[in-house]
Design a protein around this motif. Structure first.
Motif, PDB file in Angstrom:
ATOM      1  N   ALA A 131     -19.920   9.845  25.457  1.00 48.61           N
ATOM      2  CA  ALA A 131     -19.162  11.037  25.828  1.00 48.61           C
ATOM      3  C   ALA A 131     -17.920  10.667  26.633  1.00 48.61           C
ATOM      4  O   ALA A 131     -16.847  11.254  26.462  1.00 48.61           O
ATOM      5  CB  ALA A 131     -20.038  11.992  26.634  1.00 48.61           C
ATOM      6  N   PHE A 132     -18.041   9.656  27.515  1.00 42.61           N
ATOM      7  CA  PHE A 132     -16.905   9.223  28.333  1.00 42.61           C
ATOM      8  C   PHE A 132     -15.781   8.680  27.456  1.00 42.61           C
ATOM      9  O   PHE A 132     -14.606   9.008  27.644  1.00 42.61           O
ATOM     10  CB  PHE A 132     -17.352   8.146  29.324  1.00 42.61           C
ATOM     11  CG  PHE A 132     -16.218   7.569  30.136  1.00 42.61           C
ATOM     12  CD1 PHE A 132     -15.719   8.240  31.237  1.00 42.61           C
ATOM     13  CD2 PHE A 132     -15.643   6.352  29.776  1.00 42.61           C
ATOM     14  CE1 PHE A 132     -14.669   7.719  31.976  1.00 42.61           C
ATOM     15  CE2 PHE A 132     -14.593   5.820  30.512  1.00 42.61           C
ATOM     16  CZ  PHE A 132     -14.111   6.507  31.615  1.00 42.61           C
ATOM     17  N   LYS A 134     -19.811  16.649  28.339  1.00 44.17           N
ATOM     18  CA  LYS A 134     -20.507  16.328  29.571  1.00 44.17           C
ATOM     19  C   LYS A 134     -22.018  16.418  29.377  1.00 44.17           C
ATOM     20  O   LYS A 134     -22.622  17.451  29.659  1.00 44.17           O
ATOM     21  CB  LYS A 134     -20.056  17.261  30.696  1.00 44.17           C
ATOM     22  CG  LYS A 134     -18.577  17.122  31.048  1.00 44.17           C
ATOM     23  CD  LYS A 134     -18.181  18.080  32.153  1.00 44.17           C
ATOM     24  CE  LYS A 134     -16.701  17.924  32.492  1.00 44.17           C
ATOM     25  NZ  LYS A 134     -16.262  18.852  33.561  1.00 44.17           N
ATOM     26  N   PRO A 135     -22.637  15.339  28.916  1.00 41.59           N
ATOM     27  CA  PRO A 135     -24.096  15.322  28.839  1.00 41.59           C
ATOM     28  C   PRO A 135     -24.689  15.488  30.236  1.00 41.59           C
ATOM     29  O   PRO A 135     -24.067  15.130  31.230  1.00 41.59           O
ATOM     30  CB  PRO A 135     -24.403  13.925  28.280  1.00 41.59           C
ATOM     31  CG  PRO A 135     -23.153  13.510  27.608  1.00 41.59           C
ATOM     32  CD  PRO A 135     -22.033  14.107  28.409  1.00 41.59           C
ATOM     33  N   SER A 157     -27.930  14.974  33.084  1.00 37.74           N
ATOM     34  CA  SER A 157     -29.011  14.073  33.432  1.00 37.74           C
ATOM     35  C   SER A 157     -30.343  14.766  33.191  1.00 37.74           C
ATOM     36  O   SER A 157     -30.538  15.923  33.574  1.00 37.74           O
ATOM     37  CB  SER A 157     -28.895  13.650  34.897  1.00 37.74           C
ATOM     38  OG  SER A 157     -29.919  12.751  35.236  1.00 37.74           O
ATOM     39  N   LYS A 193     -28.139  11.958  29.104  1.00 35.30           N
ATOM     40  CA  LYS A 193     -27.148  10.911  29.280  1.00 35.30           C
ATOM     41  C   LYS A 193     -27.764   9.588  29.724  1.00 35.30           C
ATOM     42  O   LYS A 193     -27.119   8.543  29.670  1.00 35.30           O
ATOM     43  CB  LYS A 193     -26.079  11.356  30.270  1.00 35.30           C
ATOM     44  CG  LYS A 193     -26.523  11.461  31.719  1.00 35.30           C
ATOM     45  CD  LYS A 193     -25.342  11.868  32.591  1.00 35.30           C
ATOM     46  CE  LYS A 193     -25.691  11.900  34.063  1.00 35.30           C
ATOM     47  NZ  LYS A 193     -24.539  12.293  34.891  1.00 35.30           N
ATOM     48  N   ASN A 194     -29.005   9.621  30.163  1.00 32.30           N
ATOM     49  CA  ASN A 194     -29.630   8.387  30.624  1.00 32.30           C
ATOM     50  C   ASN A 194     -30.531   7.752  29.573  1.00 32.30           C
ATOM     51  O   ASN A 194     -31.447   7.006  29.883  1.00 32.30           O
ATOM     52  CB  ASN A 194     -30.425   8.649  31.912  1.00 32.30           C
ATOM     53  CG  ASN A 194     -31.131  10.004  31.888  1.00 32.30           C
ATOM     54  OD1 ASN A 194     -31.278  10.597  30.829  1.00 32.30           O
ATOM     55  ND2 ASN A 194     -31.560  10.482  33.032  1.00 32.30           N
ATOM     56  N   ASP A 239     -24.086   9.068  27.749  1.00 34.44           N
ATOM     57  CA  ASP A 239     -23.017   9.395  28.684  1.00 34.44           C
ATOM     58  C   ASP A 239     -21.800   8.500  28.453  1.00 34.44           C
ATOM     59  O   ASP A 239     -20.655   8.944  28.567  1.00 34.44           O
ATOM     60  CB  ASP A 239     -23.520   9.231  30.124  1.00 34.44           C
ATOM     61  CG  ASP A 239     -22.648   9.966  31.132  1.00 34.44           C
ATOM     62  OD1 ASP A 239     -22.118  11.034  30.782  1.00 34.44           O
ATOM     63  OD2 ASP A 239     -22.512   9.479  32.267  1.00 34.44           O
ATOM     64  N   ASP A 240     -22.034   7.217  28.123  1.00 31.27           N
ATOM     65  CA  ASP A 240     -20.925   6.301  27.820  1.00 31.27           C
ATOM     66  C   ASP A 240     -20.155   6.780  26.591  1.00 31.27           C
ATOM     67  O   ASP A 240     -18.924   6.741  26.556  1.00 31.27           O
ATOM     68  CB  ASP A 240     -21.450   4.886  27.557  1.00 31.27           C
ATOM     69  CG  ASP A 240     -22.067   4.257  28.790  1.00 31.27           C
ATOM     70  OD1 ASP A 240     -21.593   4.545  29.906  1.00 31.27           O
ATOM     71  OD2 ASP A 240     -23.026   3.490  28.629  1.00 31.27           O
ATOM     72  N   THR A 244     -25.085   4.249  26.823  1.00 35.89           N
ATOM     73  CA  THR A 244     -25.873   5.468  26.960  1.00 35.89           C
ATOM     74  C   THR A 244     -25.116   6.608  26.299  1.00 35.89           C
ATOM     75  O   THR A 244     -23.935   6.474  25.974  1.00 35.89           O
ATOM     76  CB  THR A 244     -26.107   5.823  28.436  1.00 35.89           C
ATOM     77  OG1 THR A 244     -24.845   6.140  29.044  1.00 35.89           O
ATOM     78  CG2 THR A 244     -26.759   4.669  29.188  1.00 35.89           C
TER      79      THR A 244
END
Length: 204
Positions: A142-143, A157-158, A160, A94-95, A139-140, A137
């Protein structure tokens, strides 16, 4: 593909324009084929007498699809998120930063490139404004998807991932080495020519 300009993100460069070309020796076969194909196309129209050419170079393409097929990279990536599998191999880091463009802007750019006079020889990088500095990212992504689809039971939910795990995974798959250079690093993509010359107002 924009890969022909920035390839797998060299460590010593953070800003890319349409004038850049990736280092062919650093690319895996699939990406190298894209670079070689574009260069061959430019050589074939070098004199500009019989044919004119413009290159459209999109980054990671997202947006609505006209087919149910999953046999293209961006849809496959989204599918992996929905299935909650790990990419590559065992995780979705996610990063790691990512730059995107809407498929509708890519289609429009092709039309505009044919309509604008005097642009023979031009290359246009396509990247939407909010992510042109690789501000998104995994993560963004996925959000954003989670807001719409979590109600249907999808878990997006990726996890870290540290640099050591990335390097270890790259030992197993050389094609993953470029991920190391994306780790917590932002690369700026110049989309100004597409905005000013083609009149593209990128969808955010």
């Amino acid at each position: 593909s924009a890969l022909t300009t920035f390839g797998h993100f060299p460590k010593n460069k953070k800003y890319f324009t349409e004038k850049d070309w990736a280092d062919e020796s650093q690319l895996p076969p699939y990406d190298r084929s894209k670079l070689q194909a574009e260069r061959a196309a430019w050589e074939s129209v070098a004199d500009g007498k019989e044919l004119e050419m413009v290159s459209i170079l999109p980054v990671f393409v997202t947006g609505p699809t006209l087919t149910k097929s999953e046999r293209f990279s961006s849809m496959h990536f989204i599918e992996l998120l929905f299935r909650n599998t790990r990419f590559p191999f065992i995780f979705i880091p996610k990063n790691l930063n990512l730059c995107v463009v809407d498929v509708r802007d890519v289609a429009l750019a092709h039309v505009k490139a044919m309509e604008v006079a005097g642009n023979h020889g031009r290359r246009y990088l396509l990247c939407e404004a909010a992510s042109k500095n690789f501000g998104f990212t995994f993560d963004d992504v996925a959000f954003i998807l989670r807001q719409e689809f979590e109600q249907f039971g999808y878990k997006l939910k990726p996890i870290s991932v540290g640099i050591l795990l990335l390097k270890a995974s790259a030992k197993l798959d050389k094609d993953m080495e470029f991920l190391i250079n994306c780790y917590k690093t932002k690369y700026d993509i110049d989309n100004t020519p597409a905005i000013k010359e083609l009149g593209i107002e990128f969808i955010d």
